[in-house]
Design an enzyme around this catalytic site. Structure first.
Site, PDB file in Angstrom:
ATOM      1  N   SER A 132       0.995  -1.035   0.015  1.00 51.62           N
ATOM      2  CA  SER A 132      -0.145   0.192  -0.132  1.00 51.62           C
ATOM      3  C   SER A 132       0.896   1.426  -0.037  1.00 51.62           C
ATOM      4  O   SER A 132       1.681   1.382   0.573  1.00 51.62           O
ATOM      5  CB  SER A 132      -1.071   0.473   1.306  1.00 51.62           C
ATOM      6  OG  SER A 132      -2.126   1.477   1.178  1.00 51.62           O
ATOM      7  N   TYR A 145      -2.575  -0.527   9.783  1.00 45.70           N
ATOM      8  CA  TYR A 145      -1.902  -1.185   8.107  1.00 45.70           C
ATOM      9  C   TYR A 145      -1.067  -0.068   8.236  1.00 45.70           C
ATOM     10  O   TYR A 145      -0.565  -0.958   6.905  1.00 45.70           O
ATOM     11  CB  TYR A 145      -3.551  -0.319   7.980  1.00 45.70           C
ATOM     12  CG  TYR A 145      -3.745  -0.274   6.470  1.00 45.70           C
ATOM     13  CD1 TYR A 145      -4.097  -1.773   6.314  1.00 45.70           C
ATOM     14  CD2 TYR A 145      -3.430   0.919   5.264  1.00 45.70           C
ATOM     15  CE1 TYR A 145      -4.412  -2.111   4.968  1.00 45.70           C
ATOM     16  CE2 TYR A 145      -3.468   0.620   3.965  1.00 45.70           C
ATOM     17  CZ  TYR A 145      -4.056  -1.529   3.798  1.00 45.70           C
ATOM     18  OH  TYR A 145      -4.314  -1.220   2.359  1.00 45.70           O
TER      19      TYR A 145
HETATM   20  N1  LIG Z   1      -8.148   0.033  -2.633  1.00 45.79           N
HETATM   21  C1  LIG Z   1      -7.688   0.419  -2.207  1.00 45.79           C
HETATM   22  O1  LIG Z   1      -7.221   1.704  -1.586  1.00 45.79           O
HETATM   23  C2  LIG Z   1      -6.095  -0.744  -1.670  1.00 45.79           C
HETATM   24  C3  LIG Z   1      -4.683   0.362  -1.045  1.00 45.79           C
HETATM   25  C4  LIG Z   1      -3.961   0.096  -0.935  1.00 45.79           C
HETATM   26  C5  LIG Z   1      -3.582  -1.585  -0.637  1.00 45.79           C
HETATM   27  N2  LIG Z   1      -4.561  -1.815  -0.493  1.00 45.79           N
HETATM   28  C6  LIG Z   1      -5.316  -3.494  -1.016  1.00 45.79           C
HETATM   29  O2  LIG Z   1      -4.696  -4.139  -1.206  1.00 45.79           O
HETATM   30  C7  LIG Z   1      -5.380  -5.775  -1.727  1.00 45.79           C
HETATM   31  C8  LIG Z   1      -6.875  -5.665  -1.413  1.00 45.79           C
HETATM   32  O3  LIG Z   1      -7.461  -4.863  -1.396  1.00 45.79           O
HETATM   33  P1  LIG Z   1      -8.991  -4.570  -2.009  1.00 45.79           P
HETATM   34  O4  LIG Z   1      -9.233  -2.581  -2.425  1.00 45.79           O
HETATM   35  O5  LIG Z   1      -9.141  -5.056  -3.381  1.00 45.79           O
HETATM   36  O6  LIG Z   1      -9.616  -4.598  -0.831  1.00 45.79           O
HETATM   37  P2  LIG Z   1     -11.080  -5.612  -0.506  1.00 45.79           P
HETATM   38  O7  LIG Z   1     -11.663  -5.831   0.901  1.00 45.79           O
HETATM   39  O8  LIG Z   1     -11.923  -5.571  -2.460  1.00 45.79           O
HETATM   40  O9  LIG Z   1     -11.224  -7.520  -1.001  1.00 45.79           O
HETATM   41  C9  LIG Z   1      -9.937  -8.722  -0.255  1.00 45.79           C
HETATM   42  C10 LIG Z   1     -10.109  -9.603  -0.505  1.00 45.79           C
HETATM   43  O10 LIG Z   1      -8.957 -10.039   0.596  1.00 45.79           O
HETATM   44  C11 LIG Z   1      -9.602 -11.137   1.520  1.00 45.79           C
HETATM   45  N3  LIG Z   1      -9.796 -11.323   3.243  1.00 45.79           N
HETATM   46  C12 LIG Z   1      -9.513 -10.705   3.661  1.00 45.79           C
HETATM   47  N4  LIG Z   1      -8.782 -11.659   4.823  1.00 45.79           N
HETATM   48  C13 LIG Z   1      -8.538 -12.098   4.507  1.00 45.79           C
HETATM   49  C14 LIG Z   1      -8.023 -13.985   5.182  1.00 45.79           C
HETATM   50  N5  LIG Z   1      -8.063 -13.728   6.618  1.00 45.79           N
HETATM   51  N6  LIG Z   1      -7.806 -14.683   4.441  1.00 45.79           N
HETATM   52  C15 LIG Z   1      -8.076 -14.566   3.155  1.00 45.79           C
HETATM   53  N7  LIG Z   1      -8.503 -13.367   2.255  1.00 45.79           N
HETATM   54  C16 LIG Z   1      -8.723 -12.659   3.317  1.00 45.79           C
HETATM   55  C17 LIG Z   1     -11.254 -10.968   0.951  1.00 45.79           C
HETATM   56  O11 LIG Z   1     -12.507 -12.080   1.358  1.00 45.79           O
HETATM   57  C18 LIG Z   1     -11.535  -9.905   0.380  1.00 45.79           C
HETATM   58  O12 LIG Z   1     -12.022 -10.953  -1.019  1.00 45.79           O
HETATM   59  C19 LIG Z   1      -5.248  -5.529  -0.094  1.00 45.79           C
HETATM   60  O13 LIG Z   1      -3.451  -6.223   0.899  1.00 45.79           O
HETATM   61  C20 LIG Z   1      -5.145  -3.760   0.346  1.00 45.79           C
HETATM   62  O14 LIG Z   1      -4.747  -3.590   1.467  1.00 45.79           O
HETATM   63  C21 LIG Z   1      -5.536  -2.005  -1.071  1.00 45.79           C
END
Ligand SMILES: NC(=O)c1ccc[n+]([C@@H]2O[C@H](COP(=O)([O-])OP(=O)(O)OC[C@H]3O[C@@H](n4cnc5c(N)ncnc54)[C@H](O)[C@@H]3O)[C@@H](O)[C@H]2O)c1
Length: 257
Positions: A132, A145
């Site tokens: 991130s 986080y």
């Molecule tokens: N969306 C953003 O703005 C953003 C920004 C920076 C980083 N990220 C990172 O990108 C990644 C994906 O995030 P996203 O935005 O697609 O979120 P999201 O919530 O849409 O998807 C996250 C997925 O991870 C799964 N998950 C959660 N806990 C879990 C566990 N213990 N075991 C297995 N699966 C698990 C959830 O069920 C979900 O399907 C994450 O690591 C998040 O921190 C997202």
């Protein structure tokens, strides 16, 4: 479960960036193991996407379930770990359980994926970890986080060193704000999205497909000389500052007199 030279494992593949990555890898002719803690979502999406997608249930904080998925997908050439969550709050009020859950899923979960993917992927495979912007840019209210994602960036560097002897490349992508269910709450805090975009030179949030495209690139032979690196995908937001999340949340709770 399908295994072989073109098998990819997407952890956290049932939503957001992970789901976009599943679709992008399918378009590149990979078979995909879609692994997620959300069993219903994984099964439903796999059924929708067809027989080149195999659903798997895993909780990245549960070592046995992580091990089982990578044992079953032995020989995979691509792994993308997208599992993540954030339980926010100011440090002085943050429940230890919330800190632990965030760090367990984001950091320890990444360690467990690297451990078991590292054991079972093919020599020459690619592992991509979604970190991130908060791994390098602090945000108020996001202690667990930010600390976890900073840890992921270093973990990726150590793993790249250790796995290089088998030709396995390990890289990170650090997205800025991407429109997914994870960040739906941001739009509920007045002014927060606007403050974020004011600090983003390209003035927009990202799309999950843009992160997925980068994951496909990192997993391809075109990135064959790249390991231990982080791709910042954030419209330039790392060049400025993160919005003051806590100040925005407090302003919402205390309307002006
Ligand atoms: N969306 C953003 O703005 C953003 C920004 C920076 C980083 N990220 C990172 O990108 C990644 C994906 O995030 P996203 O935005 O697609 O979120 P999201 O919530 O849409 O998807 C996250 C997925 O991870 C799964 N998950 C959660 N806990 C879990 C566990 N213990 N075991 C297995 N699966 C698990 C959830 O069920 C979900 O399907 C994450 O690591 C998040 O921190 C997202």
């Amino acid at each position: 479960m399908s295994t072989g030279e073109s098998t990819a494992v997407v952890v956290g593949g049932a939503s957001g960036i992970g789901l976009a990555t599943v679709r992008a890898l399918l378009a590149e002719d990979h078979r995909v193991v879609l692994a997620d803690v959300n069993a219903e979502g994984a099964q439903r999406i796999a059924a929708e996407l067809g027989d080149r997608v195999t659903p798997a249930v895993l909780d990245v904080t549960d070592e046995a379930s992580v091990a089982a998925v990578f044992e079953a997908a032995a020989g995979a050439r691509t792994v993308v770990n997208c599992a993540g969550l954030s339980l926010p709050g100011p440090i002085v009020d943050l429940e230890l359980s919330n800190w632990r859950t965030t760090v367990d899923v984001c950091l320890t979960g990444t360690f467990l994926v690297l451990k078991h993917a590292g054991r079972h992927v093919a020599d020459g495979a690619s592992i991509v970890c979604i970190a991130s912007l908060n791994g390098r840019q602090p945000g108020t209210g996001l202690a667990g986080y930010c600390a976890a994602k900073a840890g992921v960036l270093m973990l990726v560097e150590v793993a790249a060193l250790e796995l290089a002897e088998r030709g396995i490349r390990v890289n990170a992508i650090s997205p800025g704000l991407v429109d997914t269910p994870l960040v739906a709450g941001i739009s509920l805090v007045p002014g927060l999205t606007a403050e974020y975009l004011e600090n983003t030179p390209l003035r927009r949030s990202g799309r999950a497909e843009e992160i997925a495209d980068a994951a496909v690139y990192l997993s391809s032979p075109k990135a064959g000389w790249m390991t231990g690196s982080t791709l910042d995908l954030n419209g330039g937001a790392h060049l400025r500052r993160y919005p003051d999340v806590l100040a925005r949340v407090r302003a919402m709770a205390e309307p002006p007199a």
